[in-house]
Design a protein around this motif. Sequence first.
Motif, PDB file in Angstrom:
ATOM      1  N   LEU A  99      -3.902  -7.851   4.746  1.00 39.02           N
ATOM      2  CA  LEU A  99      -3.315  -6.694   5.417  1.00 39.02           C
ATOM      3  C   LEU A  99      -3.782  -5.407   4.747  1.00 39.02           C
ATOM      4  CD1 LEU A  99       0.358  -7.923   6.002  1.00 39.02           C
ATOM      5  CD2 LEU A  99      -1.461  -7.679   7.709  1.00 39.02           C
ATOM      6  N   LYS A 100      -4.061  -4.407   5.566  1.00 33.93           N
ATOM      7  CA  LYS A 100      -4.411  -3.085   5.055  1.00 33.93           C
ATOM      8  C   LYS A 100      -3.142  -2.341   4.652  1.00 33.93           C
ATOM      9  CE  LYS A 100      -8.437  -2.536   8.109  1.00 33.93           C
ATOM     10  NZ  LYS A 100      -9.009  -1.731   9.209  1.00 33.93           N
ATOM     11  N   PRO A 101      -3.191  -1.497   3.634  1.00 34.04           N
ATOM     12  CA  PRO A 101      -4.314  -1.319   2.696  1.00 34.04           C
ATOM     13  C   PRO A 101      -4.448  -2.533   1.784  1.00 34.04           C
ATOM     14  CG  PRO A 101      -2.416  -0.059   1.970  1.00 34.04           C
ATOM     15  CD  PRO A 101      -2.046  -0.630   3.294  1.00 34.04           C
ATOM     16  N   VAL A 102      -5.684  -2.970   1.585  1.00 34.52           N
ATOM     17  CA  VAL A 102      -5.945  -4.202   0.842  1.00 34.52           C
ATOM     18  C   VAL A 102      -5.677  -3.990  -0.642  1.00 34.52           C
ATOM     19  CG1 VAL A 102      -7.717  -5.879   0.208  1.00 34.52           C
ATOM     20  CG2 VAL A 102      -7.645  -4.962   2.531  1.00 34.52           C
ATOM     21  N   ARG A 103      -4.875  -4.875  -1.199  1.00 35.72           N
ATOM     22  CA  ARG A 103      -4.624  -4.851  -2.639  1.00 35.72           C
ATOM     23  C   ARG A 103      -5.723  -5.631  -3.358  1.00 35.72           C
ATOM     24  NH1 ARG A 103       0.272  -7.422  -1.572  1.00 35.72           N
ATOM     25  NH2 ARG A 103      -0.256  -8.855  -3.275  1.00 35.72           N
ATOM     26  N   PHE A 104      -6.094  -5.163  -4.547  1.00 35.35           N
ATOM     27  CA  PHE A 104      -7.173  -5.814  -5.280  1.00 35.35           C
ATOM     28  C   PHE A 104      -6.830  -7.264  -5.616  1.00 35.35           C
ATOM     29  CE2 PHE A 104      -9.192  -7.007  -9.320  1.00 35.35           C
ATOM     30  CZ  PHE A 104     -10.514  -6.952  -8.915  1.00 35.35           C
ATOM     31  N   ASP A 105      -5.559  -7.525  -6.011  1.00 33.81           N
ATOM     32  CA  ASP A 105      -5.208  -8.894  -6.391  1.00 33.81           C
ATOM     33  C   ASP A 105      -5.300  -9.852  -5.221  1.00 33.81           C
ATOM     34  OD1 ASP A 105      -2.966  -7.532  -5.296  1.00 33.81           O
ATOM     35  OD2 ASP A 105      -1.618  -9.041  -6.105  1.00 33.81           O
TER      36      ASP A 105
END
Length: 245
Positions: A99-105
């Motif tokens: 899902l946006k905004p994409v989390r780095f983890d």
Amino acid sequence: MKVLIVDDEPLAIDRLADLLRNFEEVEVIGSSTNAARALDDIAALKPDLVLLDIQMPGGSGMALAADLPPEGRPEIIFVTAFENFAADAFAVDAADYLLKPVRFDRLRQAITRTKRRIDLCHSATPAGDQDDARYVQEFWVAAGSSQIRVGVDQIDWIEAAKDYVIFHTSMRSFLHRISMNALEASIDTRKLMRVHRSAFVRLSQIERLDRPARGVLNLVLRDGAIVQVGPSYVKAVQEQLALRS
């Protein structure tokens, strides 16, 4: 791992590209801003992975994924602002759904999962197992307010219902949103054969053949269901049944 990014928003492409620079094993080889261009880029660049938006002008990312040929098909991670397409995403065998905004983890988790899938496909396995790896083995389907897993091997026959299909199992039936053509591209039709533009049947479930009129062939299944064979499918069905007799 060669990655193609497909999104109609240039800022979204730039953000994903920036995040992917943190992965030594990942190389971004290009980007596309619509589904039609993406199809050409996939054929030309042969990425290992496509990060794919769903709602784009000129074509749906979901339809693009469903239409990709099994041979040489890249892994797909959907990247979208909408939660309600998750079940459809896994029906076309997506590796993950972000899902946006994409989390780095979450991106790191998705990349790890995708790499594992690619390694499994490339590992030394019997030819039959390699063939099976190309096909969807299960679907997540709605059941009231929940979703449950339905294995392809549980399905006795499938019928079309407008924009949906109905999976018939020995226990119950399930409504699922996917096109018949997308199904044909994603399941092993040696196990569930298309017998009509609106039906697939597991041939082992056929109890008998009926010919109620000239040129008409019906399949009577063990659960009592009657499925008509489409005129253009009659010869192929008869040949498969002859091989099994």
